[in-house]
Design a protein around this motif. Structure first.
Motif, PDB file in Angstrom:
ATOM      1  N   PRO A  14       0.816  -1.223   0.000  1.00 51.01           N
ATOM      2  CA  PRO A  14       0.000   0.000   0.000  1.00 51.01           C
ATOM      3  C   PRO A  14       0.844   1.265   0.000  1.00 51.01           C
ATOM      4  O   PRO A  14       1.982   1.285   0.475  1.00 51.01           O
ATOM      5  N   ILE A  16       0.036   5.170   1.231  1.00 53.83           N
ATOM      6  CA  ILE A  16      -0.890   6.111   1.858  1.00 53.83           C
ATOM      7  C   ILE A  16      -0.440   7.531   1.527  1.00 53.83           C
ATOM      8  O   ILE A  16       0.738   7.881   1.700  1.00 53.83           O
ATOM      9  N   SER A  49       3.170   0.575   5.455  1.00 52.91           N
ATOM     10  CA  SER A  49       2.829   1.259   4.213  1.00 52.91           C
ATOM     11  C   SER A  49       3.934   2.224   3.819  1.00 52.91           C
ATOM     12  O   SER A  49       4.731   2.657   4.657  1.00 52.91           O
ATOM     13  N   ASN A  71      -3.716   4.339  -1.722  1.00 54.81           N
ATOM     14  CA  ASN A  71      -4.622   3.389  -1.068  1.00 54.81           C
ATOM     15  C   ASN A  71      -5.244   3.918   0.213  1.00 54.81           C
ATOM     16  O   ASN A  71      -5.841   3.162   0.984  1.00 54.81           O
ATOM     17  N   VAL A 257      -3.411   1.157   8.193  1.00 58.99           N
ATOM     18  CA  VAL A 257      -2.715   0.594   7.038  1.00 58.99           C
ATOM     19  C   VAL A 257      -3.428  -0.669   6.546  1.00 58.99           C
ATOM     20  O   VAL A 257      -3.504  -0.908   5.333  1.00 58.99           O
ATOM     21  N   GLY A 260      -5.960   0.386   4.360  1.00 56.37           N
ATOM     22  CA  GLY A 260      -5.365   0.722   3.067  1.00 56.37           C
ATOM     23  C   GLY A 260      -5.095  -0.497   2.205  1.00 56.37           C
ATOM     24  O   GLY A 260      -5.175  -0.427   0.970  1.00 56.37           O
ATOM     25  N   ARG A 261      -4.799  -1.625   2.836  1.00 55.25           N
ATOM     26  CA  ARG A 261      -4.549  -2.853   2.078  1.00 55.25           C
ATOM     27  C   ARG A 261      -5.792  -3.337   1.331  1.00 55.25           C
ATOM     28  O   ARG A 261      -5.691  -4.112   0.375  1.00 55.25           O
TER      29      ARG A 261
END
Length: 298
Positions: A14, A16, A49, A71, A257, A260-261
């Motif tokens: 990811p 960010i 990330s 992401n 995070v 975000g994945r």
């Protein structure tokens, strides 16, 4: 016993985005126009990330392009007008893109810290609802609501840590303004959009919202600073560094995070990806003139 993993696609690389903040402090102006304290970068990186700094002077088309490749997004703290600043203008673009994407099944999380939470409330409500809720340089426990127990943010937290959250000063507060509980409860837009996971009491006695979570959308906000627990050390400031404070920071970084994945946005060009990341910039030692040990300037 053999097991079958039943989960959807996961992005284990990811990126960010962190929206840069306008420089308002005179002592910082010689270094750049916008900045990101390195504590936010380390916080996101500690969750697994990479970070892409997002500048404020790009076009709408450029922001749409960035959105399709990152992401998740972090709104940091600082000082900027929640309605008229460039920071707010760019945040609004990403907020609308995120709403549309999530409605279409394209998962995209947003996190707001301190002024970032305030900005999220302004974006949802369509107006600035801040009041004086000064809690400057003080670490506090959280007054958790009943909704905290069923929240995504605190899901999986050890019972010991949840108890410590209500009894120990684990959250560093460095703000003058916030959204009062009364204002939140009277605003239908906010009440329908967010769940309140915790509240606190300001120095003037005002009850303010300190942790929020989207009911439908993966949008999260904290009026306090989880990143300082592990990555800021100024002795003059009340940064919580206890075992539970560090554990809290670690679990929240992991949580966001992991959100975000779930986003499958990606860069098609590895060279463009590499050139977009924070690794291309060198932080400046700023401990002699700010509370931050290191700052990235842009």
């Amino acid at each position: 016993m053999p097991t079958t993993l039943s989960q959807g696609p996961v992005n284990d690389r990811p990126v960010i985005g962190i929206l840069t903040q306008l420089v308002s402090d005179e002592v910082m102006k010689p270094f750049g126009r916008t900045y990101i304290p390195s504590s936010y970068v380390k916080y996101i990186e500690s969750g697994g990330s990479r970070v892409m700094p997002i500048r404020l002077a790009l076009t709408g088309a450029e922001y749409e392009n960035i959105f399709s490749k990152i992401n998740g997004l972090l709104f940091i703290g600082g000082s900027a007008d929640l309605e008229t600043s460039e920071f707010a203008r760019v945040a609004k673009i990403f907020y609308r893109l995120a709403l549309t994407a999530n409605d279409a099944g394209d998962f995209f999380p947003i996190w707001g810290t301190c002024m970032g939470l305030q900005l999220l409330t302004a974006l949802v409500a369509g107006e600035n609802l801040l009041a004086n809720t000064s809690a400057e340089n003080i670490a506090l426990p959280l007054n958790l609501t009943t909704e905290a127990n069923s929240s995504k943010m605190f899901e999986g937290f050890p019972d010991e840590l949840m108890k410590a959250l209500t009894q120990e000063p684990l959250t560093g507060n460095f703000h003058h303004f916030g959204v009062t509980v009364e204002t939140f409860q009277e605003n239908e837009k906010l009440k329908n959009f967010f769940s309140v996971l915790s509240t606190n009491v300001a120095e003037n006695g005002a009850h303010f919202v300190s942790t929020i979570e989207g009911k439908k959308y993966p949008f999260y906000g904290v009026q306090w600073h989880p990143e300082v627990n592990r990555f800021q050390w100024d002795r003059k400031l009340n940064f919580p560094h206890s075992h539970h404070a560090v554990q809290l920071s670690s679990l929240l970084a992991d949580f966001f995070v992991n959100e975000g994945r779930r986003s499958l946005h990606r860069f098609d060009d590895p060279e463009e990806e590499a050139s977009s990341l924070i690794y291309n910039y060198t932080p400046v030692y700023a401990g002699n003139f700010t509370a931050y040990e290191q700052i990235y300037f842009f």
